[in-house]
Design a protein around this motif. Structure first.
Motif, PDB file in Angstrom:
ATOM      1  N   VAL A 105     -13.023   7.960   3.534  1.00  0.00           N
ATOM      2  CA  VAL A 105     -13.443   9.151   2.801  1.00  0.00           C
ATOM      3  C   VAL A 105     -14.154   8.692   1.536  1.00  0.00           C
ATOM      4  CG1 VAL A 105     -12.667  11.237   1.632  1.00  0.00           C
ATOM      5  CG2 VAL A 105     -11.481  10.470   3.694  1.00  0.00           C
ATOM      6  N   PRO A 106     -15.423   9.102   1.361  1.00  0.00           N
ATOM      7  CA  PRO A 106     -16.226   9.985   2.208  1.00  0.00           C
ATOM      8  C   PRO A 106     -16.802   9.234   3.414  1.00  0.00           C
ATOM      9  CG  PRO A 106     -17.542   9.256   0.355  1.00  0.00           C
ATOM     10  CD  PRO A 106     -16.165   8.702   0.137  1.00  0.00           C
ATOM     11  N   HIS A 107     -17.097   9.984   4.468  1.00  0.00           N
ATOM     12  CA  HIS A 107     -17.613   9.371   5.686  1.00  0.00           C
ATOM     13  C   HIS A 107     -18.944   8.665   5.441  1.00  0.00           C
ATOM     14  CE1 HIS A 107     -17.938   8.739   9.984  1.00  0.00           C
ATOM     15  NE2 HIS A 107     -19.196   9.162   9.933  1.00  0.00           N
ATOM     16  N   ALA A 108     -19.701   9.136   4.457  1.00  0.00           N
ATOM     17  CA  ALA A 108     -20.995   8.517   4.145  1.00  0.00           C
ATOM     18  C   ALA A 108     -20.847   7.060   3.726  1.00  0.00           C
ATOM     19  CB  ALA A 108     -21.693   9.299   3.038  1.00  0.00           C
ATOM     20  N   ASN A 109     -19.648   6.631   3.346  1.00  0.00           N
ATOM     21  CA  ASN A 109     -19.447   5.258   2.889  1.00  0.00           C
ATOM     22  C   ASN A 109     -18.739   4.375   3.912  1.00  0.00           C
ATOM     23  OD1 ASN A 109     -20.791   5.222   0.472  1.00  0.00           O
ATOM     24  ND2 ASN A 109     -19.010   5.710  -0.785  1.00  0.00           N
ATOM     25  N   VAL A 110     -18.808   4.760   5.173  1.00  0.00           N
ATOM     26  CA  VAL A 110     -18.201   3.934   6.227  1.00  0.00           C
ATOM     27  C   VAL A 110     -18.809   2.537   6.240  1.00  0.00           C
ATOM     28  CG1 VAL A 110     -18.031   3.622   8.730  1.00  0.00           C
ATOM     29  CG2 VAL A 110     -17.460   5.825   7.715  1.00  0.00           C
ATOM     30  N   ARG A 111     -20.115   2.431   6.169  1.00  0.00           N
ATOM     31  CA  ARG A 111     -20.768   1.114   6.192  1.00  0.00           C
ATOM     32  C   ARG A 111     -20.413   0.305   4.945  1.00  0.00           C
ATOM     33  NH1 ARG A 111     -26.991   1.166   7.716  1.00  0.00           N
ATOM     34  NH2 ARG A 111     -26.527  -1.068   7.634  1.00  0.00           N
ATOM     35  N   LEU A 112     -20.317   0.971   3.809  1.00  0.00           N
ATOM     36  CA  LEU A 112     -19.934   0.268   2.583  1.00  0.00           C
ATOM     37  C   LEU A 112     -18.512  -0.273   2.706  1.00  0.00           C
ATOM     38  CD1 LEU A 112     -20.519  -0.615  -0.307  1.00  0.00           C
ATOM     39  CD2 LEU A 112     -19.883   1.698  -1.071  1.00  0.00           C
ATOM     40  N   ALA A 113     -17.623   0.516   3.282  1.00  0.00           N
ATOM     41  CA  ALA A 113     -16.248   0.054   3.494  1.00  0.00           C
ATOM     42  C   ALA A 113     -16.217  -1.177   4.401  1.00  0.00           C
ATOM     43  CB  ALA A 113     -15.403   1.178   4.094  1.00  0.00           C
ATOM     44  N   GLN A 114     -17.046  -1.177   5.419  1.00  0.00           N
ATOM     45  CA  GLN A 114     -17.116  -2.333   6.317  1.00  0.00           C
ATOM     46  C   GLN A 114     -17.610  -3.569   5.577  1.00  0.00           C
ATOM     47  OE1 GLN A 114     -19.654  -0.617   9.324  1.00  0.00           O
ATOM     48  NE2 GLN A 114     -17.921   0.192  10.508  1.00  0.00           N
ATOM     49  N   LYS A 115     -18.559  -3.386   4.665  1.00  0.00           N
ATOM     50  CA  LYS A 115     -19.071  -4.514   3.878  1.00  0.00           C
ATOM     51  C   LYS A 115     -17.996  -5.050   2.931  1.00  0.00           C
ATOM     52  CE  LYS A 115     -23.965  -3.212   3.996  1.00  0.00           C
ATOM     53  NZ  LYS A 115     -25.140  -2.768   3.195  1.00  0.00           N
ATOM     54  N   ILE A 116     -17.190  -4.159   2.387  1.00  0.00           N
ATOM     55  CA  ILE A 116     -16.079  -4.600   1.535  1.00  0.00           C
ATOM     56  C   ILE A 116     -15.135  -5.498   2.323  1.00  0.00           C
ATOM     57  CG2 ILE A 116     -13.976  -3.804   0.369  1.00  0.00           C
ATOM     58  CD1 ILE A 116     -15.600  -1.342  -0.546  1.00  0.00           C
ATOM     59  N   LEU A 117     -14.804  -5.087   3.534  1.00  0.00           N
ATOM     60  CA  LEU A 117     -13.891  -5.873   4.366  1.00  0.00           C
ATOM     61  C   LEU A 117     -14.507  -7.205   4.784  1.00  0.00           C
ATOM     62  CD1 LEU A 117     -12.442  -3.009   6.601  1.00  0.00           C
ATOM     63  CD2 LEU A 117     -11.312  -4.174   4.694  1.00  0.00           C
ATOM     64  N   SER A 118     -15.758  -7.183   5.183  1.00  0.00           N
ATOM     65  CA  SER A 118     -16.410  -8.428   5.606  1.00  0.00           C
ATOM     66  C   SER A 118     -16.656  -9.369   4.434  1.00  0.00           C
ATOM     67  CB  SER A 118     -17.729  -8.130   6.327  1.00  0.00           C
ATOM     68  OG  SER A 118     -18.640  -7.486   5.460  1.00  0.00           O
ATOM     69  N   GLY A 119     -16.648  -8.822   3.204  1.00  0.00           N
ATOM     70  CA  GLY A 119     -16.846  -9.638   2.008  1.00  0.00           C
ATOM     71  C   GLY A 119     -15.554 -10.187   1.427  1.00  0.00           C
ATOM     72  N   GLY A 120     -14.446 -10.043   2.135  1.00  0.00           N
ATOM     73  CA  GLY A 120     -13.184 -10.605   1.673  1.00  0.00           C
ATOM     74  C   GLY A 120     -12.359  -9.682   0.805  1.00  0.00           C
ATOM     75  N   GLY A 121     -12.758  -8.418   0.698  1.00  0.00           N
ATOM     76  CA  GLY A 121     -12.007  -7.450  -0.084  1.00  0.00           C
ATOM     77  C   GLY A 121     -11.015  -6.684   0.761  1.00  0.00           C
ATOM     78  N   CYS A 122     -10.562  -5.549   0.252  1.00  0.00           N
ATOM     79  CA  CYS A 122      -9.591  -4.781   1.031  1.00  0.00           C
ATOM     80  C   CYS A 122      -9.669  -3.293   0.725  1.00  0.00           C
ATOM     81  CB  CYS A 122      -8.168  -5.292   0.789  1.00  0.00           C
ATOM     82  SG  CYS A 122      -7.492  -4.928  -0.829  1.00  0.00           S
ATOM     83  N   LEU A 123      -9.157  -2.511   1.645  1.00  0.00           N
ATOM     84  CA  LEU A 123      -8.922  -1.085   1.472  1.00  0.00           C
ATOM     85  C   LEU A 123      -7.413  -0.909   1.443  1.00  0.00           C
ATOM     86  CD1 LEU A 123     -11.277   0.315   4.290  1.00  0.00           C
ATOM     87  CD2 LEU A 123     -11.901  -0.367   1.961  1.00  0.00           C
ATOM     88  N   LEU A 124      -6.918  -0.141   0.499  1.00  0.00           N
ATOM     89  CA  LEU A 124      -5.468   0.061   0.456  1.00  0.00           C
ATOM     90  C   LEU A 124      -5.118   1.506   0.133  1.00  0.00           C
ATOM     91  CD1 LEU A 124      -4.436   0.168  -2.741  1.00  0.00           C
ATOM     92  CD2 LEU A 124      -4.887  -2.253  -2.606  1.00  0.00           C
ATOM     93  N   SER A 125      -3.899   1.875   0.490  1.00  0.00           N
ATOM     94  CA  SER A 125      -3.428   3.242   0.303  1.00  0.00           C
ATOM     95  C   SER A 125      -1.909   3.247   0.285  1.00  0.00           C
ATOM     96  CB  SER A 125      -3.930   4.134   1.446  1.00  0.00           C
ATOM     97  OG  SER A 125      -3.366   5.432   1.364  1.00  0.00           O
ATOM     98  N   GLU A 126      -1.336   4.257  -0.356  1.00  0.00           N
ATOM     99  CA  GLU A 126       0.109   4.435  -0.274  1.00  0.00           C
ATOM    100  C   GLU A 126       0.497   5.317   0.908  1.00  0.00           C
ATOM    101  OE1 GLU A 126       1.921   6.842  -3.452  1.00  0.00           O
ATOM    102  OE2 GLU A 126      -0.126   7.345  -4.079  1.00  0.00           O
ATOM    103  N   TYR A 127      -0.506   5.780   1.676  1.00  0.00           N
ATOM    104  CA  TYR A 127      -0.255   6.679   2.797  1.00  0.00           C
ATOM    105  C   TYR A 127      -0.397   5.939   4.122  1.00  0.00           C
ATOM    106  CZ  TYR A 127      -1.203   9.906  -1.007  1.00  0.00           C
ATOM    107  OH  TYR A 127      -1.178  10.550  -2.216  1.00  0.00           O
TER     108      TYR A 127
END
Length: 237
Positions: A105-127
């Motif tokens: 969320v937002p769906h428009a940033n799906v590709r950006l999220a993928q770049k974060i992961l491929s760049g050694g970063g992470c997505l996190l949540s308490e949910y």
């Protein structure tokens, strides 16, 4: 998707220090990066001026080039441009989600999220996975953005922007706080409010940004030394 609990070694140390930290975090990517590097949240409103876009990108680049994680909520506007800048400089990013990390969320940033992961970063949540986004979860997410960070930089925001939730959490959590000089951006009533708070760094140029970063680095070294005190009062070396 993986999970870490508050007493696990890979749980973000700064987050564990806040009042009522999430008992568990769910994540995708390399959560170890959060503890291995400094973290600075670069945030702002979705409504952003051209100068705000430029400032967000340049600050993201600066953090990326210095090996500092850029943290925010993956929102459109200031958040997005800061992340793009950090990735362009070869840096790592941490995106805190207001829903399960199996969703973007937002769906428009799906590709950006993928770049974060491929760049050694992470997505996190308490949910946990499958949790849909609800309005109140954005505010809950905001406390985590500042909670995992050593400092918070506001690019551009009005006083009624959701950005100000993170600002107030940062103040309560004792995080260092900075904002772009309100005279340099257009939507700046929030910036003006921040400038009136005690101890805030007002960023006018690269020099003031570097001063803010240097203060964070010095504070972290001091904190680590303080934690390493032996029972006889001598520092461990």
């Amino acid at each position: 998707m993986r999970r870490t609990a508050v007493f696990d070694s890979d749980y973000p140390g700064r987050l564990a220090s806040i009042t009522k930290p999430p008992p568990e975090l769910y994540y995708r990517g390399e959560i170890g990066a959060v503890n291995q590097r400094h973290n600075i949240a670069v945030i702002g409103s979705r409504r952003v001026s051209d100068r705000g876009i430029e400032a967000a990108y340049r600050i993201g680049c600066e953090l990326g080039s210095m090996g500092i994680n850029a943290v925010n909520g993956l929102a459109l506007g200031c958040d997005t441009h800061a992340l793009i800048g950090a990735l362009a400089a070869g840096g790592t990013c941490v995106a805190v989600m207001p829903c399960g990390v199996d969703q973007i969320v937002p769906h428009a940033n799906v590709r950006l999220a993928q770049k974060i992961l491929s760049g050694g970063g992470c997505l996190l949540s308490e949910y946990p996975a499958g949790t849909p986004v609800r309005r109140y979860q954005y505010v809950e997410r905001d406390r985590l953005q500042s909670g995992i960070s050593d400092g918070v930089i506001v690019i551009e925001a009005e006083c009624d922007s959701g950005t100000m939730h993170t600002v107030r959490y940062a103040i309560r959590q004792g995080r260092r706080l900075a904002c772009i000089d309100s005279r340099l951006v257009r939507y700046a009533s929030g910036n003006r409010w921040i400038e009136g708070q005690s101890g805030v760094c007002v960023i006018r140029d690269r020099g003031s940004l570097n001063d803010f970063i240097a203060d964070i680095q010095k504070e972290t070294v001091y904190r680590q030394m303080t934690f390493a005190v032996c029972g006889d009062g001598k520092y461990i070396t």
